[in-house]
Design an enzyme around this catalytic site. Sequence first.
Site, mmCIF file in Angstrom:
data_model
loop_
_atom_site.group_PDB
_atom_site.id
_atom_site.type_symbol
_atom_site.label_atom_id
_atom_site.label_comp_id
_atom_site.label_asym_id
_atom_site.label_seq_id
_atom_site.Cartn_x
_atom_site.Cartn_y
_atom_site.Cartn_z
ATOM 1 N N ASP A 169 -7.310 -1.790 3.810
ATOM 2 C CA ASP A 169 -6.400 -2.867 3.413
ATOM 3 C C ASP A 169 -6.804 -4.218 3.985
ATOM 4 O O ASP A 169 -6.212 -5.238 3.625
ATOM 5 C CB ASP A 169 -4.973 -2.542 3.882
ATOM 6 N N ASP A 181 -2.005 -1.111 5.862
ATOM 7 C CA ASP A 181 -2.526 -0.710 7.167
ATOM 8 C C ASP A 181 -3.935 -0.171 6.951
ATOM 9 O O ASP A 181 -4.317 0.179 5.854
ATOM 10 C CB ASP A 181 -1.649 0.363 7.821
ATOM 11 N N ASP A 218 0.864 -1.171 0.000
ATOM 12 C CA ASP A 218 0.000 0.000 0.000
ATOM 13 C C ASP A 218 0.908 1.230 0.000
ATOM 14 O O ASP A 218 2.101 1.124 0.300
ATOM 15 C CB ASP A 218 -0.888 -0.030 1.243
#
Length: 636
Positions: A504, A500, A305
């Site tokens: 996610d 996080d 991410d």
Amino acid sequence: MIVRFPLVASTVLAGACVAVLLFSGQPAAAQGAASAYSLAVAALRTVSMVRGLLRGRWGIDLLAVTAIASTVAVGEYIASLIVVLMLTGGEALESFAQGRASRELRSLLDRSPRTAHLERSGTTVEEVSVGEVRIGDVLLVKPSEIVPVDGELLTEEGVFDESALTGESLPVEHRKGATLLSGSINGENAVRLRATATAAESQYSQIVALVKEAAASRAPTVRLADRYAVPFTLLAFVLAGTAWFLSQDPNRFAQVLVVATPCPLLIAAPVAFLAGTSRAAHAGIIIKNAGTLEQLARVRTAVFDKTGTLTHGRPTLHDIRLEGVAPGVTPDRLLQLAASAEQYSSHVLAASVIDAARSRGLQLLPATDAREHATDGVTATCGTHTVVVGKPAFVQKVTSGFGRTELAGGQLSIYVGVDGEFAGTLIMSDPMRENAVDTLALLRRLGIEQTMLLTGDTSATAAHIAAEAGISHVLAECLPAGKVTAVAALRTRPVMMVGDGVNDAPVLAAADVGVAMGAKGATAASESADVVIMLDDLSKTATAVAIGQRTIRIARTSIWTGILLSIVLMLAASYGYVPAVAGALLQELVDLATILNALRALGDGRPGRQVRTGRTLPSPAYGEGTGKQVPQNRSS
């Protein structure tokens, strides 16, 4: 499923009872009790073995059950008890090492909207269960409340924190008619919306469903010991049968199987895994089960991410550009005046500007006539100067000499005017983590073949970050469902996903190894992930992979050590040199050797060199910058 820890206790208790019977001069009763108990355990193991075979799992139960039955048959009941103790003890240790982490998604469910404020007849507001909301209902969302269902904004404008859905750290402004997603958090002003979906059909509920589905669909990991079970079992039976045939003594069969009891297979890997997870915990990394350690050792694709993972997720001052004609304004003076005016602003970037000024030791000036112009900017008299800070269109209206600032990927600009003249621009960015480049390089040295950036941010910002970090593949503007699909489509596996936040959670559950970073409590990401990094440190992802690889190497070494020693003992027993009880005790020495070797996994499992602090790089697209995740409330 056998309850393993009570079995260990009951085996110890049975052994104590047998000892009492022997010392009280009742050998027949001792033999009967030991034999009955051992056969009962063997029967339970047989049931488990059959169930495993029906599921296509070839394990090591057959060898253990046969060893127990054969020792009982030839009257070696003490040896049978020792075998039972090692069998149940090894499996209990394995269960303990795995951890059996819960995946009940407590935090996701706790955060799910439960109530909504429903307008009745346009005059009264009633608090109702979110499940009672129907399409077309008009709802009031109070300041800092979670949007309960997907809906259409009826208020002229509103500011919302959508980080739980998109991962973006800055609030986003929506105008009247815009679509609001459940799970986003309202800003400081109450807003009205018209429901366009029920709670069950809204975005947040879909995220919860995605996490559950992804976690349930993942294939189980085969235990490391089971991979050696079939050849080891066949070898043991061949040696035992040959010894019986050549000697015509059934005791030989039992003696060979006692020293062939697969305790090294049962114990070596669990001890190594327990040591590896302990070593990881000392490094601030929680690895939830043994299967995850195996997957970490084999990871070939790493997916990241962006916001809060590769970047800090907090905007900071990147540059100060004096591009106006305001006289006597230096960079520090411009920052000081802007920060002094921002003292009276509630905008999310105001704190970043003030922090930047204080970090440079600049004293904020008292301000008078401070006014915040909703979503546009702020004006204030700071000392003897009239200062305006905000969006370009807002600053342009009240200053002369205005000029737009060119931005690099992932930057945003805050425009400042002084005494009616355009003075300059504060360039903000979300800096990349200092060790991001080195961490990715280290992962490649650990065998990662492919890296990927998966983000809800814009393509331009994602491409900028990926290029700076050395990431080979980029997929931007993804919602949670799109991330799950993208990870499922990857062919180079196993896949490790690092992220996080709530947005996610589904993809962390869908990946072969989900890594939640910086989780300091029960969060959606930590509940869905297989690995939880308690520290906000990206380099720990490489540490986790290195610990997994080292642990598996040690576990395999321990298993092979036990197998080779067992083969030596089997050969000796086949010639009659090792009686059953002596063989069971010698097998304990083999177990001790494998355990001591497995405990080496407690040693330093970090990568060979520390991840060095790298460059600080600009990143995301906020404000008047380069992306669609622009907080239209104002670029200040």
